[in-house]
Design a protein around this motif. Structure first.
Motif, PDB file in Angstrom:
ATOM      1  N   ILE A   1     -29.597  30.964  42.673  1.00  0.00           N
ATOM      2  CA  ILE A   1     -28.525  31.894  42.316  1.00  0.00           C
ATOM      3  C   ILE A   1     -27.148  31.283  42.521  1.00  0.00           C
ATOM      4  O   ILE A   1     -26.305  31.284  41.616  1.00  0.00           O
ATOM      5  CB  ILE A   1     -28.673  33.201  43.113  1.00  0.00           C
ATOM      6  N   ASP A   2     -26.897  30.748  43.713  1.00  0.00           N
ATOM      7  CA  ASP A   2     -25.547  30.222  43.960  1.00  0.00           C
ATOM      8  C   ASP A   2     -25.569  29.003  44.876  1.00  0.00           C
ATOM      9  O   ASP A   2     -24.665  28.797  45.671  1.00  0.00           O
ATOM     10  CB  ASP A   2     -24.626  31.305  44.539  1.00  0.00           C
TER      11      ASP A   2
ATOM     12  N   VAL B   1     -32.194  33.721  54.502  1.00  0.00           N
ATOM     13  CA  VAL B   1     -31.647  35.073  54.654  1.00  0.00           C
ATOM     14  C   VAL B   1     -30.798  35.463  53.448  1.00  0.00           C
ATOM     15  O   VAL B   1     -30.782  36.632  53.040  1.00  0.00           O
ATOM     16  CB  VAL B   1     -30.855  35.186  55.980  1.00  0.00           C
ATOM     17  N   ARG B   2     -30.116  34.501  52.837  1.00  0.00           N
ATOM     18  CA  ARG B   2     -29.346  34.806  51.628  1.00  0.00           C
ATOM     19  C   ARG B   2     -30.282  35.146  50.467  1.00  0.00           C
ATOM     20  O   ARG B   2     -30.027  36.078  49.694  1.00  0.00           O
ATOM     21  CB  ARG B   2     -28.460  33.614  51.249  1.00  0.00           C
ATOM     22  N   GLY B   3     -31.376  34.402  50.349  1.00  0.00           N
ATOM     23  CA  GLY B   3     -32.337  34.709  49.299  1.00  0.00           C
ATOM     24  C   GLY B   3     -32.942  36.093  49.472  1.00  0.00           C
ATOM     25  O   GLY B   3     -33.166  36.809  48.490  1.00  0.00           O
TER      26      GLY B   3
ATOM     27  N   ALA C   1     -29.878  39.013  60.554  1.00  0.00           N
ATOM     28  CA  ALA C   1     -29.426  39.867  59.462  1.00  0.00           C
ATOM     29  C   ALA C   1     -28.096  39.343  58.940  1.00  0.00           C
ATOM     30  O   ALA C   1     -27.226  38.952  59.723  1.00  0.00           O
ATOM     31  CB  ALA C   1     -29.257  41.306  59.937  1.00  0.00           C
ATOM     32  N   ARG C   2     -27.966  39.327  57.612  1.00  0.00           N
ATOM     33  CA  ARG C   2     -26.685  38.996  57.001  1.00  0.00           C
ATOM     34  C   ARG C   2     -26.412  39.987  55.886  1.00  0.00           C
ATOM     35  O   ARG C   2     -27.320  40.373  55.142  1.00  0.00           O
ATOM     36  CB  ARG C   2     -26.668  37.579  56.435  1.00  0.00           C
TER      37      ARG C   2
ATOM     38  N   GLY D   1     -21.351  37.207  46.834  1.00  0.00           N
ATOM     39  CA  GLY D   1     -22.073  36.297  47.711  1.00  0.00           C
ATOM     40  C   GLY D   1     -21.345  35.964  48.996  1.00  0.00           C
ATOM     41  O   GLY D   1     -21.887  35.254  49.846  1.00  0.00           O
ATOM     42  N   GLY D   2     -20.134  36.461  49.150  1.00  0.00           N
ATOM     43  CA  GLY D   2     -19.407  36.221  50.389  1.00  0.00           C
ATOM     44  C   GLY D   2     -20.060  36.921  51.566  1.00  0.00           C
ATOM     45  O   GLY D   2     -20.570  38.038  51.432  1.00  0.00           O
TER      46      GLY D   2
END
Length: 316
Positions: free
Chosen positions: A128-129, A302-304, A23-24, A30-31
């Motif tokens: 995205i980034d 996980v960011r996506g 989990a993030r 986005g930090g």
């Protein structure tokens, strides 16, 4: 929750992997705010499946309790959910297949959540980034234990009506030589799929069959870069096959950026050697598409998922 409130809320991504569930929590910019993980439950059957659901519920609850906010939630998972039955399929944790994972987890959580497979989450994260930020279309390739792909257009995942957009790993190797036919049997039931040629294990198997020497993919690359002739030949075959595969992708989608993820994306010489192979195969007199490694590496999935969940919540 209003759109303005959603934009300022935390975005929680969950990556359901073979060995861990991670989990993030991301801030609006986005930090990274928090990272937690649990081992993926082992075993089989309903007990393992229920344990996966419980582990995800626990992770999300722990993140929200620690940060003191309720956030949007997106789930990155292997396999695909059938648009006809709503059941999972093609998942390497076989106890997940045939289960209404999205429905069950949403009921356990008591909220709407976004779901996508790992390749689509990679594409979204990098669009995205990441390595494809600002591009209209990004094709993300996973070349690791398996071979998959995902497409993001204007910062949104393109799943397709059959939910198989980007699944190039189960297309056949193009322009095969005689000694590449009919191709190895793939777990999907077909022969000659790209996964059986350009995944990391396929690269290692090709080298072993050609030389009689069993090495893993990183060791073959290291030997090739050190001048070992058999390893160099194996790497040459790999580059040629991957280049042919990417050429069909360019002919079909012609993305603005191609992003490589998975273990084989760490082979730095690919980014120099692939463009001329692709250029010689595509139906065009020019090839200018950048090929880049995933900026966020193993964190992209996980960011996506986190960005996917925020987008769903903002449209609620």
């Amino acid at each position: 929750m209003t759109e303005a409130a959603t934009v300022n809320a935390i975005a929680i991504g969950i990556d359901l992997g073979g060995t861990k569930i991670e989990a993030r929590a991301l801030a609006p910019d986005g930090g990274e705010l928090l990272r937690r993980r649990l081992p993926t439950p082992s075993g089989s059957g309903d007990d393992a499946y229920q344990a996966v659901l419980a582990a995800i519920v626990t992770l999300v609850g722990d993140v929200e309790q620690e940060l003191g906010q309720v956030g949007s939630v997106g789930i990155c998972h292997p396999g695909t959910t059938s648009p006809v039955t709503g059941l999972m399929k093609n998942c390497n944790r076989v106890f997940m297949n045939g289960r209404p994972f999205e429905t069950d987890l949403s009921r356990h959580m008591g909220r709407r959540m976004a779901f996508a497979n790992d390749a689509n989450c990679l594409a979204l994260s990098e669009a995205i980034d990441g390595a494809g930020a600002g591009a209209n279309s990004v094709f993300a390739v996973i070349i690791g234990t398996g071979c998959g792909g995902g497409i993001a257009v204007h910062g949104k995942v393109l799943a397709g009506p059959n939910r198989v957009a980007g699944e190039w790993g189960h297309n056949p190797l193009p322009w095969p030589d005689a000694d590449e036919l009919p191709g190895r049997q793939c777990f999907c039931g077909q022969r000659g799929c790209l996964e059986e040629w350009i995944s990391g294990p396929a690269f290692a198997r090709d080298h072993r069959e050609a030389t009689g020497v069993a090495l893993d993919a990183p060791s073959i690359v290291a030997a090739a870069l050190a001048g070992d002739a058999p390893a160099m030949a194996s790497l040459d075959r790999y580059v040629d096959r991957l280049g042919r595969a990417l050429a069909t992708l360019v002919n079909t989608v012609d993305p603005d950026v191609i992003v490589l993820g998975g273990g084989m994306s760490n082979v730095s010489c690919l980014y120099e050697r692939l463009p001329p192979v692709i250029a010689g195969r595509i139906f065009s007199d020019t090839f200018t598409t950048p090929i880049r490694p995933a900026s966020h590496g193993d964190s992209s999935g996980v960011r996506g998922a986190a960005w996917l969940g925020r987008d769903l919540q903002s449209r609620a």
